[in-house]
Design an enzyme around this catalytic site. Sequence first.
Site, short mmCIF file in Angstrom:
data_model
loop_
_atom_site.label_atom_id
_atom_site.label_comp_id
_atom_site.label_asym_id
_atom_site.label_seq_id
_atom_site.Cartn_x
_atom_site.Cartn_y
_atom_site.Cartn_z
N ASP A 50 0.83 -1.11 -0.12
CA ASP A 50 -0.12 0.10 0.09
C ASP A 50 0.89 1.15 0.02
OD1 ASP A 50 -1.60 2.13 0.77
OD2 ASP A 50 -3.04 0.78 1.88
N GLY A 72 -3.29 5.80 -6.58
CA GLY A 72 -4.26 6.76 -5.63
C GLY A 72 -5.63 6.39 -6.52
N TYR A 138 -10.82 15.43 -5.43
CA TYR A 138 -9.82 14.83 -6.34
C TYR A 138 -8.71 15.85 -6.96
CZ TYR A 138 -7.53 12.59 -10.57
OH TYR A 138 -6.87 12.21 -11.35
N SER A 167 -6.74 13.27 -20.68
CA SER A 167 -7.54 12.14 -20.75
C SER A 167 -6.65 11.14 -21.31
CB SER A 167 -8.93 12.42 -21.49
OG SER A 167 -9.34 13.36 -21.01
C1 15L Z 1 -8.44 12.49 -14.71
O1 15L Z 1 -7.53 12.97 -14.16
C2 15L Z 1 -9.01 11.01 -14.29
O2 15L Z 1 -8.05 10.14 -13.60
C3 15L Z 1 -9.63 10.50 -15.44
O3 15L Z 1 -10.34 9.51 -15.08
C4 15L Z 1 -10.36 11.42 -16.51
O4 15L Z 1 -11.37 11.94 -15.54
C5 15L Z 1 -9.52 12.67 -16.66
O5 15L Z 1 -9.01 13.06 -15.65
C6 15L Z 1 -10.26 13.67 -17.67
O6 15L Z 1 -10.09 15.04 -17.26
O7 15L Z 1 -10.58 13.15 -18.70
#
Ligand code: 15L
Length: 271
Positions: A50, A72, A138, A167
Amino acid sequence: MSGPVLLTGAGGRIGTVLRGGLPERGWALRSLDVAPLTDVRPGEEEVVADVTDLAAVLDAVAGASAVVHLAGVSGESTWPVISHANIEGTYCALEAARRAGVERVVLASSNHATGYTPRPDGGLLREVDAPPRPDTYYGVSKVAMEALGSLYADRYGMDVVCLRIGSAFPEPTTVRMLATWLSPGDQVGLVDAALRAPSPGFAVVWGVSANTRNWWDLTAARALGYEPADDAEVFAEALVEAHGAPDPADPVHRLVGGQYTLPEFDAEHFS
Ligand code: 15L
């Protein structure tokens, strides 16, 4: 460079791509994940641990030449989940690297660190013009990630490269991703550049392919040696036909963070 690269979150979406591509570019990998990997490759070292267990990460990082920290939660969740996995986890990755004398850490930040930033009207957005403006807990954890990286670079002289990833998917699945897509091949190229760049110090760069509709400035990423090869435009016709052309007045297209800025991303909807 001697010693393997410690890759945290190795079993995840981006980790799996990097485990496929980085060895071809000469990097030996020590792959850490909280769950056992189902597809350990020849020559790959595996560590099941972990990332929020500092002692375990300290054991894992011994003899490594660099750390690529991906572990994460990869989207919105509750504050206890985000703060533990993402903020505590990033602290452990950086602190373990520091104590072990590992001088380079690459951090998987996100566009959501700046999600409420308006998209530029026609031009390209530089990293320096997009200070913290998180769109979710997040996003806050990615702001904290960049702040921790800055601290470890300034205080301890480490090289810390933060990748503000767009993305990262096999292919774009929405019209927003026609601008924000980071292809699998370019994920490998970007991390390779972040590992190889001579003395980057502290750097924050966008992580996106050479998309025709891109609104992020890739000058800083290219300065590290990143040469994007892909362009989401090859998917444009099918996506626009399926979902319609992007409406610039829609927050999903007006703001960097897209759908993360909408009320449906209020943390109360996550458990
Ligand atoms: C991110 O940071 C995410 O991890 C991913 O799942 C998408 O949501 C991506 O951004 C995004 O903005 O498309």
